[in-house]
Motif scaffolding. Sequence first.
Motif, PDB file in Angstrom:
ATOM      1  N   VAL A   3      18.829  67.681  45.676  1.00  0.00           N
ATOM      2  CA  VAL A   3      17.514  67.793  45.035  1.00  0.00           C
ATOM      3  C   VAL A   3      16.612  68.749  45.798  1.00  0.00           C
ATOM      4  CG1 VAL A   3      17.599  65.513  43.984  1.00  0.00           C
ATOM      5  CG2 VAL A   3      16.601  65.781  46.250  1.00  0.00           C
ATOM      6  N   PHE A   4      16.937  69.014  47.060  1.00  0.00           N
ATOM      7  CA  PHE A   4      16.129  69.904  47.880  1.00  0.00           C
ATOM      8  C   PHE A   4      16.484  71.373  47.684  1.00  0.00           C
ATOM      9  CE2 PHE A   4      15.876  65.980  50.513  1.00  0.00           C
ATOM     10  CZ  PHE A   4      14.500  65.813  50.458  1.00  0.00           C
ATOM     11  N   ASP A   5      17.626  71.697  47.080  1.00  0.00           N
ATOM     12  CA  ASP A   5      18.083  73.082  46.971  1.00  0.00           C
ATOM     13  C   ASP A   5      17.082  73.987  46.268  1.00  0.00           C
ATOM     14  OD1 ASP A   5      20.374  72.530  48.370  1.00  0.00           O
ATOM     15  OD2 ASP A   5      21.638  72.339  46.591  1.00  0.00           O
ATOM     16  N   ASP A   6      16.457  73.503  45.218  1.00  0.00           N
ATOM     17  CA  ASP A   6      15.486  74.320  44.495  1.00  0.00           C
ATOM     18  C   ASP A   6      14.171  74.459  45.258  1.00  0.00           C
ATOM     19  OD1 ASP A   6      17.229  74.723  42.390  1.00  0.00           O
ATOM     20  OD2 ASP A   6      16.491  72.990  41.280  1.00  0.00           O
ATOM     21  N   VAL A   7      13.840  73.468  46.045  1.00  0.00           N
ATOM     22  CA  VAL A   7      12.565  73.449  46.752  1.00  0.00           C
ATOM     23  C   VAL A   7      12.672  74.103  48.124  1.00  0.00           C
ATOM     24  CG1 VAL A   7      10.747  71.935  47.631  1.00  0.00           C
ATOM     25  CG2 VAL A   7      11.946  71.331  45.543  1.00  0.00           C
ATOM     26  N   ILE A   8      13.786  73.881  48.802  1.00  0.00           N
ATOM     27  CA  ILE A   8      13.972  74.356  50.170  1.00  0.00           C
ATOM     28  C   ILE A   8      15.251  75.187  50.227  1.00  0.00           C
ATOM     29  CG2 ILE A   8      14.126  73.694  52.605  1.00  0.00           C
ATOM     30  CD1 ILE A   8      13.003  70.923  51.614  1.00  0.00           C
ATOM     31  N   PRO A   9      15.156  76.461  49.869  1.00  0.00           N
ATOM     32  CA  PRO A   9      16.361  77.277  49.873  1.00  0.00           C
ATOM     33  C   PRO A   9      16.854  77.632  51.271  1.00  0.00           C
ATOM     34  CG  PRO A   9      14.471  78.595  49.271  1.00  0.00           C
ATOM     35  CD  PRO A   9      14.006  77.164  49.364  1.00  0.00           C
ATOM     36  N   THR A  10      15.973  77.571  52.264  1.00  0.00           N
ATOM     37  CA  THR A  10      16.351  77.924  53.625  1.00  0.00           C
ATOM     38  C   THR A  10      15.404  77.256  54.625  1.00  0.00           C
ATOM     39  OG1 THR A  10      16.728  79.762  55.166  1.00  0.00           O
ATOM     40  CG2 THR A  10      14.926  80.024  53.587  1.00  0.00           C
ATOM     41  N   LEU A  11      15.878  77.070  55.837  1.00  0.00           N
ATOM     42  CA  LEU A  11      15.029  76.576  56.919  1.00  0.00           C
ATOM     43  C   LEU A  11      14.414  77.726  57.715  1.00  0.00           C
ATOM     44  CD1 LEU A  11      17.161  73.622  58.342  1.00  0.00           C
ATOM     45  CD2 LEU A  11      15.278  73.530  56.691  1.00  0.00           C
ATOM     46  N   ILE A  12      14.784  78.951  57.400  1.00  0.00           N
ATOM     47  CA  ILE A  12      14.266  80.112  58.119  1.00  0.00           C
ATOM     48  C   ILE A  12      12.837  80.380  57.659  1.00  0.00           C
ATOM     49  CG2 ILE A  12      14.626  82.563  58.625  1.00  0.00           C
ATOM     50  CD1 ILE A  12      16.818  80.575  59.682  1.00  0.00           C
ATOM     51  N   THR A  13      11.930  80.464  58.623  1.00  0.00           N
ATOM     52  CA  THR A  13      10.522  80.729  58.324  1.00  0.00           C
ATOM     53  C   THR A  13      10.012  81.861  59.214  1.00  0.00           C
ATOM     54  OG1 THR A  13       9.677  79.116  59.930  1.00  0.00           O
ATOM     55  CG2 THR A  13      10.106  78.320  57.684  1.00  0.00           C
ATOM     56  N   ALA A  14       8.952  82.501  58.784  1.00  0.00           N
ATOM     57  CA  ALA A  14       8.414  83.649  59.511  1.00  0.00           C
ATOM     58  C   ALA A  14       7.720  83.253  60.809  1.00  0.00           C
ATOM     59  CB  ALA A  14       7.452  84.426  58.619  1.00  0.00           C
ATOM     60  N   THR A  15       7.096  82.085  60.808  1.00  0.00           N
ATOM     61  CA  THR A  15       6.315  81.664  61.975  1.00  0.00           C
ATOM     62  C   THR A  15       6.476  80.168  62.207  1.00  0.00           C
ATOM     63  OG1 THR A  15       4.331  81.094  60.695  1.00  0.00           O
ATOM     64  CG2 THR A  15       4.532  83.408  61.426  1.00  0.00           C
ATOM     65  N   PRO A  16       6.141  79.715  63.416  1.00  0.00           N
ATOM     66  CA  PRO A  16       6.148  78.272  63.665  1.00  0.00           C
ATOM     67  C   PRO A  16       5.185  77.511  62.747  1.00  0.00           C
ATOM     68  CG  PRO A  16       6.124  79.466  65.737  1.00  0.00           C
ATOM     69  CD  PRO A  16       5.905  80.490  64.645  1.00  0.00           C
ATOM     70  N   VAL A  18       4.406  78.151  59.637  1.00  0.00           N
ATOM     71  CA  VAL A  18       5.072  77.968  58.348  1.00  0.00           C
ATOM     72  C   VAL A  18       6.200  76.953  58.496  1.00  0.00           C
ATOM     73  CG1 VAL A  18       6.372  79.127  56.519  1.00  0.00           C
ATOM     74  CG2 VAL A  18       4.422  80.274  57.570  1.00  0.00           C
ATOM     75  N   GLY A  19       6.875  76.959  59.642  1.00  0.00           N
ATOM     76  CA  GLY A  19       7.909  75.971  59.915  1.00  0.00           C
ATOM     77  C   GLY A  19       7.353  74.558  59.921  1.00  0.00           C
ATOM     78  N   ARG A  20       6.165  74.398  60.489  1.00  0.00           N
ATOM     79  CA  ARG A  20       5.537  73.071  60.511  1.00  0.00           C
ATOM     80  C   ARG A  20       5.184  72.616  59.099  1.00  0.00           C
ATOM     81  NH1 ARG A  20       0.517  70.737  60.729  1.00  0.00           N
ATOM     82  NH2 ARG A  20       0.410  68.797  61.897  1.00  0.00           N
ATOM     83  N   GLU A  21       4.646  73.532  58.297  1.00  0.00           N
ATOM     84  CA  GLU A  21       4.347  73.193  56.901  1.00  0.00           C
ATOM     85  C   GLU A  21       5.613  72.770  56.165  1.00  0.00           C
ATOM     86  OE1 GLU A  21       2.340  76.476  55.045  1.00  0.00           O
ATOM     87  OE2 GLU A  21       0.764  76.493  56.560  1.00  0.00           O
ATOM     88  N   LEU A  22       6.709  73.469  56.433  1.00  0.00           N
ATOM     89  CA  LEU A  22       7.990  73.115  55.816  1.00  0.00           C
ATOM     90  C   LEU A  22       8.440  71.729  56.278  1.00  0.00           C
ATOM     91  CD1 LEU A  22      10.450  73.808  54.076  1.00  0.00           C
ATOM     92  CD2 LEU A  22      11.396  75.023  56.072  1.00  0.00           C
ATOM     93  N   ALA A  23       8.269  71.436  57.559  1.00  0.00           N
ATOM     94  CA  ALA A  23       8.642  70.117  58.084  1.00  0.00           C
ATOM     95  C   ALA A  23       7.858  69.006  57.385  1.00  0.00           C
ATOM     96  CB  ALA A  23       8.410  70.064  59.598  1.00  0.00           C
ATOM     97  N   ILE A  24       6.580  69.219  57.172  1.00  0.00           N
ATOM     98  CA  ILE A  24       5.752  68.226  56.474  1.00  0.00           C
ATOM     99  C   ILE A  24       6.239  68.053  55.037  1.00  0.00           C
ATOM    100  CG2 ILE A  24       3.435  67.767  55.568  1.00  0.00           C
ATOM    101  CD1 ILE A  24       2.394  69.143  58.201  1.00  0.00           C
ATOM    102  N   MET A  25       6.539  69.169  54.369  1.00  0.00           N
ATOM    103  CA  MET A  25       7.012  69.090  52.994  1.00  0.00           C
ATOM    104  C   MET A  25       8.345  68.345  52.923  1.00  0.00           C
ATOM    105  SD  MET A  25       7.929  72.001  50.172  1.00  0.00           S
ATOM    106  CE  MET A  25       9.434  72.464  51.003  1.00  0.00           C
TER     107      MET A  25
END
Length: 77
Positions: A3-16, A18-25
């Motif tokens: 279910v995450f494939d459409d929402v989270i295509p990758t864990l690679i982010t430009a900055t920490p 953005v990485g933190r925002e991804l972790a929260i999501m």
Amino acid sequence: MSVFDDVIPTLITATPAVGRELAIMIARKTIASIQTDADVRASLRDDYARDTAQLISSAHVVAVEFQTIAAANNYWR
């Protein structure tokens, strides 16, 4: 397919940041996957919003997700 494939295509982010925002999501999506009833989740918000231990536990979940994202990004080196 997850279910995450459409929402989270990758864990690679430009900055920490953005990485933190991804972790929260990811943490939020995980909770929604576990407790699928939105009304139940909404009814529980008052309980954990006033419970320091539950808030700290939530922060820990985000920290673990962020640790995974940071490793995937080679700690943004």
